[in-house]
Design an enzyme around this catalytic site. Structure first.
Site, PDB file in Angstrom:
ATOM      1  N   HIS A 298       0.834  -1.191   0.000  1.00  0.00           N
ATOM      2  CA  HIS A 298       0.000   0.000   0.000  1.00  0.00           C
ATOM      3  C   HIS A 298       0.877   1.253   0.000  1.00  0.00           C
ATOM      4  O   HIS A 298       2.088   1.179   0.223  1.00  0.00           O
ATOM      5  CB  HIS A 298      -0.916   0.026   1.236  1.00  0.00           C
ATOM      6  CG  HIS A 298      -2.113  -0.868   1.114  1.00  0.00           C
ATOM      7  ND1 HIS A 298      -2.046  -2.212   1.408  1.00  0.00           N
ATOM      8  CD2 HIS A 298      -3.390  -0.622   0.743  1.00  0.00           C
ATOM      9  CE1 HIS A 298      -3.246  -2.752   1.214  1.00  0.00           C
ATOM     10  NE2 HIS A 298      -4.073  -1.802   0.812  1.00  0.00           N
TER      11      HIS A 298
ATOM     12  N   LYS B 229      -0.528   4.749   4.615  1.00  0.00           N
ATOM     13  CA  LYS B 229      -1.406   3.808   5.311  1.00  0.00           C
ATOM     14  C   LYS B 229      -0.900   3.574   6.729  1.00  0.00           C
ATOM     15  O   LYS B 229       0.290   3.342   6.951  1.00  0.00           O
ATOM     16  CB  LYS B 229      -1.502   2.484   4.553  1.00  0.00           C
ATOM     17  CG  LYS B 229      -2.534   1.529   5.152  1.00  0.00           C
ATOM     18  CD  LYS B 229      -2.838   0.382   4.214  1.00  0.00           C
ATOM     19  CE  LYS B 229      -3.835  -0.605   4.809  1.00  0.00           C
ATOM     20  NZ  LYS B 229      -5.135   0.051   5.120  1.00  0.00           N
TER      21      LYS B 229
END
Length: 272
Positions: A153, A157
Site C-alpha cells: 500500500h 497507510k
C-alpha cells in the site's frame, strides 16, 4: 434517490466516494462530514472533491446531516461513535474502517443489533471474489502447501498488515480449521529456523502511491499457485461501498428484522 452521507470526507476515500456518487443512478451525496475544527467546514463539497460545485456544504456533526445511509471510512474510535449514532436514529451504516482491535470491533458491531450494518475490510468486487477463490484453493491445496500473503500500500497507510490481508488470512485459516491468531507469522528476521507447515505468513510493503495490492501464494514442491488482486484506483472501493449502501437501504425497507451484521459477500450474493 437514496440519500447517502459520507463521513471522513476530507480523506482520499471520502473524495473517491463523492466521485462514485456523482455517477450513481439511484443514489446521491446528501451530506459531507469532517471532524470538528476542520478548515473544510462550510466549503462546497463538490469543489473540495474536484468535481465542481454541487451546493452541498461540508459540516462537522451528524446532527447537521440529512441522510438515509451513512458511509464511514474514518478511524476505529470514530466509527464506534458513528455506528452508535446511527443505531439510535435508525440509519443503516456502511463501515470500511480498518485497524480495529477486537474489543473496538465488538463495540462497533453492537449497533447491528438495532440497524443493518455492513462491515468489510474491502469493498472491491474483485477482492470479495478473491475470498471465494481462496476458499476453493485452500480446500484443494491448503493441507499440502506453504501459504504466504503479501500486500503493498501507499506510504500513508497507518495499519499493517492491511485489513484485507488479514481477511484473506482468516478465510484460509477458517477453511483449514485453524486459529489465525495462533498460526500467523508477521514478517521474519534472523535465524528463524525451518518454516512450520501450519503457519500463514504475512509480508507488508509500504511506499509511493500504491492503492492496494494483495497476493496469496500456495507453494508446494514443483508448483506455485498465486491469487492476486491489484487496485489501480480507490473508485473500486468507493463504487462497492455505494453498492453496499443501496443494498442496506433496500434491506432496511423490509422491516425491523433487517437489523444485522452484513459484509460485501452478502451484498454480492456470494453467501447464497
Amino acid at each position: 434517490m437514496t440519500k447517502i452521507a459520507v463521513i471522513g470526507f476530507g480523506g482520499r476515500m471520502g473524495r473517491a466516494l463523492t466521485e462514485a456518487l456523482q455517477h450513481a443512478d439511484n443514489a446521491e451525496l446528501s451530506a459531507a462530514l469532517v471532524r470538528p475544527g476542520s478548515s473544510l467546514v462550510g466549503a462546497d463539497a463538490g469543489e473540495v472533491a474536484g468535481i465542481g460545485r454541487n451546493g452541498i456544504k461540508v459540516v462537522d456533526a451528524l446532527s447537521k446531516a440529512d441522510f438515509d445511509v451513512l458511509i464511514d471510512f474514518t478511524a476505529p474510535d470514530a466509527s464506534i461513535r458513528h455506528a452508535a449514532y446511527c443505531a439510535q436514529n435508525g440509519n443503516p451504516i456502511v463501515v470500511g474502517t480498518t485497524g480495529f482491535k477486537a474489543a473496538q470491533q465488538a463495540q462497533m458491531l453492537a449497533a447491528s443489533e438495532r440497524i443493518p450494518l455492513c462491515f468489510s475490510h474491502n469493498f472491491s468486487t474483485g477482492v470479495n471474489l478473491c475470498f471465494r477463490l481462496l476458499e476453493i484453493a485452500t480446500q484443494v491445496l491448503g493441507e499440502n502447501a506453504d501459504i504466504e500473503i503479501v500486500e503493498a500500500h501507499h506510504r500513508h497507510k497507518l495499519d499493517a498488515p492491511s485489513g484485507t490481508a488479514l481477511s484473506m488470512g482468516e478465510v484460509v485459516a477458517n477453511t483449514l480449521g485453524r486459529d489465525l491468531s495462533q498460526v500467523a507469522v508477521y514478517g521474519r528476521e534472523g535465524q528463524t529456523g525451518a518454516r512450520a507447515r501450519d503457519t500463514i505468513g504475512f509480508a507488508t510493503v509500504r511506499g509511493g502511491d500504491v492503492v492496494g495490492d494483495h497476493s496469496v501464494m500456495f507453494l508446494t514442491d514443483g508448483e506455485r499457485l498465486e491469487i492476486t488482486h491489484k487496485a489501480s484506483s480507490r473508485l473500486a472501493y468507493a463504487r462497492g461501498a455505494v453498492r453496499a449502501a443501496l443494498w442496506l437501504h433496500n434491506k432496511a425497507g423490509t422491516g425491523s428484522d433487517a437489523a444485522g451484521r452484513y459484509d460485501m459477500s452478502d451484498v454480492l450474493g456470494l453467501n447464497e
